[in-house]
Design an enzyme around this catalytic site. Structure first.
Site, PDB file in Angstrom:
ATOM      1  N   MET A 176      66.923  -8.724  36.140  1.00 25.30           N
ATOM      2  CA  MET A 176      66.400  -9.160  37.433  1.00 25.30           C
ATOM      3  C   MET A 176      65.143  -8.386  37.812  1.00 25.30           C
ATOM      4  SD  MET A 176      69.787 -10.004  39.713  1.00 25.30           S
ATOM      5  CE  MET A 176      70.749 -11.473  39.331  1.00 25.30           C
ATOM      6  N   ARG A 202      74.751  -7.690  39.314  1.00 25.38           N
ATOM      7  CA  ARG A 202      75.167  -7.589  40.713  1.00 25.38           C
ATOM      8  C   ARG A 202      76.626  -7.184  40.872  1.00 25.38           C
ATOM      9  NH1 ARG A 202      71.719  -9.240  44.407  1.00 25.38           N
ATOM     10  NH2 ARG A 202      70.075 -10.731  43.955  1.00 25.38           N
ATOM     11  N   ILE A 236      69.251  -4.763  44.906  1.00 23.28           N
ATOM     12  CA  ILE A 236      69.331  -4.080  43.617  1.00 23.28           C
ATOM     13  C   ILE A 236      67.943  -3.935  42.997  1.00 23.28           C
ATOM     14  CG2 ILE A 236      71.674  -4.895  43.208  1.00 23.28           C
ATOM     15  CD1 ILE A 236      70.508  -6.794  41.077  1.00 23.28           C
ATOM     16  N   ASP A 237      66.953  -4.688  43.503  1.00 24.35           N
ATOM     17  CA  ASP A 237      65.594  -4.599  42.962  1.00 24.35           C
ATOM     18  C   ASP A 237      64.871  -3.325  43.390  1.00 24.35           C
ATOM     19  OD1 ASP A 237      65.771  -7.017  41.639  1.00 24.35           O
ATOM     20  OD2 ASP A 237      65.011  -8.169  43.328  1.00 24.35           O
ATOM     21  N   HIS A 248      73.635 -12.393  36.695  1.00 29.02           N
ATOM     22  CA  HIS A 248      74.419 -11.856  37.800  1.00 29.02           C
ATOM     23  C   HIS A 248      75.383 -10.751  37.392  1.00 29.02           C
ATOM     24  CE1 HIS A 248      72.843 -15.504  39.670  1.00 29.02           C
ATOM     25  NE2 HIS A 248      73.031 -14.877  40.816  1.00 29.02           N
ATOM     26  N   LEU A 249      75.478 -10.468  36.103  1.00 27.66           N
ATOM     27  CA  LEU A 249      76.266  -9.307  35.692  1.00 27.66           C
ATOM     28  C   LEU A 249      75.720  -8.031  36.327  1.00 27.66           C
ATOM     29  CD1 LEU A 249      76.828 -10.049  31.896  1.00 27.66           C
ATOM     30  CD2 LEU A 249      78.545 -10.063  33.711  1.00 27.66           C
ATOM     31  N   GLY A 305      68.809  -7.675  52.398  1.00 31.06           N
ATOM     32  CA  GLY A 305      67.485  -7.440  51.856  1.00 31.06           C
ATOM     33  C   GLY A 305      66.402  -7.868  52.822  1.00 31.06           C
TER      34      GLY A 305
END
Length: 362
Positions: A180, A287, A137-138, A284-285, A113
């Protein structure tokens, strides 16, 4: 001179699709150029501690659908501020440059990132041949339309909303789901729309608790037995600050958390006592797990392009998706350019037209 021995590492948080990038780089480098790829274990820590793993096509054969990263990763190994036993930091970037030279890695492919790629950019200024692959993921990097892992995170969040709705309607509750999104609300916005949420709270649109409670009561007045609220971890109330769970003792970075729990307390004070409010943190699920097909495809195309850039000696470039096509851009131009949700943009307007509230409506 084109590289013949490539190094590759994954840094920062994990994301579905990292292994697919590794697979694409190794297969392209070997099949097109006959080049060798060496994996660096646990991000930049592996360069400082000299921990490597050779990667052959056989090693990556089944990686395309595997979540996480087989190389390991960390966000606490900045070579320009590397943690020391006494609790301080030291600049060990010169050791990284020397290690790459001694091991014979002509080019380093860095997957990460904004923070990881900023480190890669600084190494490039010190003469390291670097090719970057964006990962978050953002989906908050402005230089690329999408990053892999984003759509998998949305699928996880949408599935969670579908499940929460079942129990919310059964018990006539207001259910909050925290997802997130520190500074950008893309996951909350996409999942909130696809999961048919009643309220979406994102960092870009500060909310008023009384207006969120009003939206929930309007659902009840329309005959609805429950309400669903999606809360980005970086959501803030008007005039307030994000909810901070803790401060990392090594990096000093704030770890956000508790936005949904804070909102739960606010809503309980505003809603009728008969209305129960419950909060769930997805954490964190988002990710983990197998990447969805789009993330596998995007990660594969990113890895293939990165291998070509490395073998062609085109250092200081970052691969990207632009207007539906795979391309690349100067790394220095890409790092630090964030992409946030436009409060007046098309997706927010569409959500409002569907009756979804953002906590800023009286």
């Amino acid at each position: 001179m084109p590289a013949q021995r490539l190094g590759i590492l994954t840094g920062g948080g994990d994301a579905p699709g990292l292994n697919a990038v590794l697979r694409a780089v190794v297969r392209t480098a070997e099949q097109v150029y006959g080049a060798e790829v060496v994996g660096v274990l646990d991000g930049f820590a592996g360069l400082i501690e000299r921990r490597f793993r050779p990667l052959s096509p056989a090693d990556v054969r089944h990686l395309i659908g595997l979540g996480g990263t087989v190389l390991g990763t960390t966000n606490r190994a900045n070579p320009f501020a590397y943690p020391t036993p006494g609790g301080g930091t030291a600049d060990r970037s010169a050791e990284v440059v020397e290690t790459l030279r001694e091991v014979g890695l002509d080019t380093l492919i860095v997957i990460g990132g904004d923070g990881t790629l900023a480190i890669a950019g600084e190494l490039a200024k010190r003469g390291v041949q670097v090719v970057a692959v964006p990962k978050t993921i953002d989906n908050d990097l402005a230089a690329t339309d999408y990053t892999f892992g984003f759509w998998t995170a949305i699928e996880v969040a949408t599935d969670a909303l579908d499940r929460l709705r079942d129990t919310a309607e059964s018990h006539h509750r207001v259910m909050l789901l925290e997802v997130m999104g520190r500074h950008a609300g893309w996951i909350a916005l996409h999942a909130g729309i696809t999961g048919a949420a009643d309220v979406i709270l994102i960092p870009e649109i500060p909310y008023a608790p009384e207006w969120v409670s009003g939206a929930c009561e309007r659902c009840s007045n329309r005959g609805r037995s429950s309400s669903i609220v999606v809360v980005a971890e970086g959501a803030v109330r008007r005039g307030g600050d994000p909810a901070v769970a803790e401060v990392d003792a090594v990096t000093g970075q704030e770890r956000l958390g508790g936005a949904a729990e804070r909102l739960k307390g606010e809503l309980r004070a505003l809603l009728p006592a008969a209305i129960e409010v419950r909060a769930t943190v997805l954490g964190h699920l988002q990710r983990g797990g197998r990447p969805v097909p789009f993330d596998r495809l995007l990660a594969t195309l990113f890895g293939e392009r990165a291998a070509h850039l490395a073998m062609q000696g085109r250092s200081g470039r970052m691969v990207r998706l632009e207007n539906g096509r795979i391309g690349d851009v100067e790394l220095e131009q890409a790092v630090g350019a964030s992409k946030t949700v436009d409060p007046g943009g098309e997706m927010v307007r569409a959500a409002r037209a569907l009756g979804i509230a953002f906590g800023d409506e009286a």
